[in-house]
Write a protein that holds these residues in place. Structure first.
Motif, PDB file in Angstrom:
ATOM      1  N   GLU A  70       0.829  -1.211   0.000  1.00  0.00           N
ATOM      2  CA  GLU A  70       0.000   0.000   0.000  1.00  0.00           C
ATOM      3  C   GLU A  70       0.863   1.261   0.000  1.00  0.00           C
ATOM      4  O   GLU A  70       0.537   2.252  -0.664  1.00  0.00           O
ATOM      5  N   HIS A  77      -7.487  -1.575  14.116  1.00  0.00           N
ATOM      6  CA  HIS A  77      -8.077  -2.606  13.253  1.00  0.00           C
ATOM      7  C   HIS A  77      -7.063  -3.737  13.108  1.00  0.00           C
ATOM      8  O   HIS A  77      -5.853  -3.493  13.085  1.00  0.00           O
ATOM      9  N   THR A 101      -6.003  -5.306  10.665  1.00  0.00           N
ATOM     10  CA  THR A 101      -5.171  -5.251   9.464  1.00  0.00           C
ATOM     11  C   THR A 101      -4.053  -4.216   9.555  1.00  0.00           C
ATOM     12  O   THR A 101      -3.260  -4.081   8.619  1.00  0.00           O
ATOM     13  N   THR A 128      -0.701  -2.513   9.988  1.00  0.00           N
ATOM     14  CA  THR A 128       0.718  -2.861   9.994  1.00  0.00           C
ATOM     15  C   THR A 128       1.514  -1.572   9.828  1.00  0.00           C
ATOM     16  O   THR A 128       0.950  -0.510   9.547  1.00  0.00           O
ATOM     17  N   ILE A 178       0.808  -0.138   6.355  1.00  0.00           N
ATOM     18  CA  ILE A 178      -0.482   0.551   6.247  1.00  0.00           C
ATOM     19  C   ILE A 178      -0.380   1.951   6.850  1.00  0.00           C
ATOM     20  O   ILE A 178      -0.850   2.944   6.272  1.00  0.00           O
ATOM     21  N   ASP A 203      -2.947  -2.963  15.834  1.00  0.00           N
ATOM     22  CA  ASP A 203      -3.650  -4.112  15.253  1.00  0.00           C
ATOM     23  C   ASP A 203      -4.657  -4.689  16.249  1.00  0.00           C
ATOM     24  O   ASP A 203      -4.870  -5.898  16.312  1.00  0.00           O
ATOM     25  N   ASP A 241      -8.513  -5.082  17.633  1.00  0.00           N
ATOM     26  CA  ASP A 241      -9.865  -5.114  17.072  1.00  0.00           C
ATOM     27  C   ASP A 241     -10.864  -4.733  18.157  1.00  0.00           C
ATOM     28  O   ASP A 241     -11.129  -5.507  19.077  1.00  0.00           O
ATOM     29  N   SER A 258     -19.055  -4.679   6.668  1.00  0.00           N
ATOM     30  CA  SER A 258     -18.243  -5.858   6.350  1.00  0.00           C
ATOM     31  C   SER A 258     -19.073  -7.096   6.062  1.00  0.00           C
ATOM     32  O   SER A 258     -18.568  -8.077   5.511  1.00  0.00           O
ATOM     33  N   THR A 310     -12.452   1.370   3.167  1.00  0.00           N
ATOM     34  CA  THR A 310     -11.034   1.138   3.413  1.00  0.00           C
ATOM     35  C   THR A 310     -10.270   1.129   2.096  1.00  0.00           C
ATOM     36  O   THR A 310     -10.869   1.234   1.013  1.00  0.00           O
ATOM     37  N   GLU A 362     -10.757  -1.034  -1.874  1.00  0.00           N
ATOM     38  CA  GLU A 362     -12.015  -1.778  -1.783  1.00  0.00           C
ATOM     39  C   GLU A 362     -12.775  -1.805  -3.108  1.00  0.00           C
ATOM     40  O   GLU A 362     -13.637  -2.652  -3.314  1.00  0.00           O
TER      41      GLU A 362
END
Length: 447
Positions: A23, A98, A100, A102, A105, A132, A134, A265, A322, A325
């Protein structure tokens, strides 16, 4: 536009030095391609390693976050904060909680923030952070303990004149409140300007919760007006149903559009009569349910499980969930179904292939760094209010937001035309942001 030899070599070196961060590579590649006309017009922009410095974060922090759940069990997460550029002011950008998240990101988000924040015309640099962790399904007590553990490390790196975090995915006013409380507890100082997105009693700003969603719509309004059109009578589809989408729905429908679909989601809801914001707020924010509960309250709506909403015919698309997507096939379907405009409510939600489809079809396309800048712009207004111990009225703050978004639109449009890309908001946004930041970097010397 094809990259020249020097920029190609720079990009390859960035990929080599930042492996497995797709990304971040994508965000850098978009900017490097967009600014080629500026580099060709003024080769001095390559001097003093400016390009290399622009693409390297000033500081990166990664740390362990240990917290306990309601049963007393210990959990370990990874926290991040990246300060990418302070050329225009203290680092400014949100925190994302979240699974995901990292380092790659966070770096992509912080890099995008450089140009977004520059476009606002306000004195703010660029940063981003998160963990990371949730928060979904966690109790208020668990979220509070996580936020306190996260801030116990983060407080070393932030401050009103250094780095000012805000919210992002998974971080709303509740989380900001817990984070600010721990910062106050550790430092023994009530420095309201250290975090933005706060609730009103602890120094928040009116319009801040609505700002990103409202700002997207103000940008859309200006973009359509440029083509002799308006939002009146248009149909719109949004992805996501969080803060950005919910307030964009409200503002779109205030301006005469009908929002027929939005998603989470688990799938999306469709109602040709229009999504009802009050019901959506009740489902998502009060009851904390997924969208499959929406048709229980609105029988005319249907829920489509496991799908995105991009096959629904509409005039306007606002991807607000996000990154990456909305892909090429989605873009083709939207264009085939009569799309006229896209405004990115999220950061880089459209893949490069999707953007190419929109631009080749001459769809009005607003990149996230321009269209969703209203959130960070209003965060900067919150910082101004905190500095003066003041609170502006809703109409006053909303007017400032609308004016900022119209200015961003006009800057993007005129810059694109000046560099031979009329109507290309991606090129306009990237070059305008780049020129402002590069000018400040040169003024500050080789640092």
């Amino acid at each position: 536009m094809t990259l020249d030899a020097a920029t190609t070599a720079l990009y390859r070196d960035i990929v080599r030095r930042n492996p497995a961060e797709a990304e971040f590579h994508q965000a850098v590649a978009e900017v490097l391609h967009s600014i080629q006309p500026a580099l060709q017009r003024d080769p001095s922009l390559r001097d003093a390693g400016l390009m290399e410095r622009l693409c390297e974060p000033e500081r990166q922090s990664m740390f362990r976050v240990v917290w306990t759940d309601d049963n007393g069990a210990a959990h370990v997460n990874r926290g991040f904060r990246v300060g990418f550029s302070s050329a225009l002011g203290p680092y400014k950008g949100g925190l994302r909680f979240h699974p995901t998240v990292t380092l790659g990101i966070v770096k992509f988000l912080a890099f995008e923030q450089i140009f977004k924040n520059a476009l606002t015309g306000l004195g703010i640099g660029a940063g981003k952070g998160g963990a990371d962790f949730d928060p979904s399904g966690r109790s208020d007590g668990e979220i509070m303990r996580f936020c306190q553990a996260y801030m116990t490390e983060l407080h070393r790196h932030i401050g009103a004149q250094t780095d000012v975090p805000a919210g992002d995915i998974g971080v709303g006013s509740r989380e900001i409140g817990y984070l600010f409380g721990q910062y106050k507890r550790i430092t023994n100082r009530f420095e309201a300007g250290t975090l933005t997105g706060k609730d009103l009693p602890i120094g928040g700003s009116l319009v801040r919760p609505e700002a990103t969603g409202y700002g997207v719509v103000y940008f859309l309004e200006a973009m359509l007006a440029q083509r002799g059109q308006s939002l009146e009578g248009k149909t719109a589809v949004l992805s996501g149903c969080g803060n950005v989408s919910q307030h964009a729905i409200v503002k779109l429908q205030e301006m005469g559009a009908t929002v027929v679909a939005c998603s989470d989601s688990s799938g999306y809801i469709y109602d040709p009569a229009g999504i009802q914001p009050d019901v959506l707020n009740e489902i998502r924010n009060v009851r904390r349910r997924k969208l499959d509960a929406y048709p229980e309250a609105v029988p005319t709506a249907k829920f489509v499980a496991g799908k995105t909403p991009w096959n629904v015919a509409c005039d306007i698309a606002v991807p607000s969930a996000t990154q990456n997507e909305l892909g090429e096939a989605d873009a083709i379907a939207l264009v085939k179904n009569g799309l006229i405009a896209v405004a990115e409510g999220a950061n880089m939600p459209c893949t490069p292939e999707a953007v190419n489809v929109f631009q080749e079809a001459e769809i009005a396309f607003a990149p996230g760094k321009a269209a969703n800048a209203g959130g960070v712009a209003t965060s900067a207004l919150e910082m101004q209010q905190n500095a003066s111990r003041a609170q502006w009225s809703f109409p006053e703050t909303d007017q400032k937001l609308a004016e900022t978004m119209r200015c961003i639109h006009d800057i993007c449009l005129t810059t694109a035309a000046d560099y031979g890309k009329p109507g290309d908001y991606v090129t306009g946004a990237n070059i305008a942001g780049f020129l402002k930041v590069s000018s400040a970097m040169n003024m500050l010397g080789l640092i």
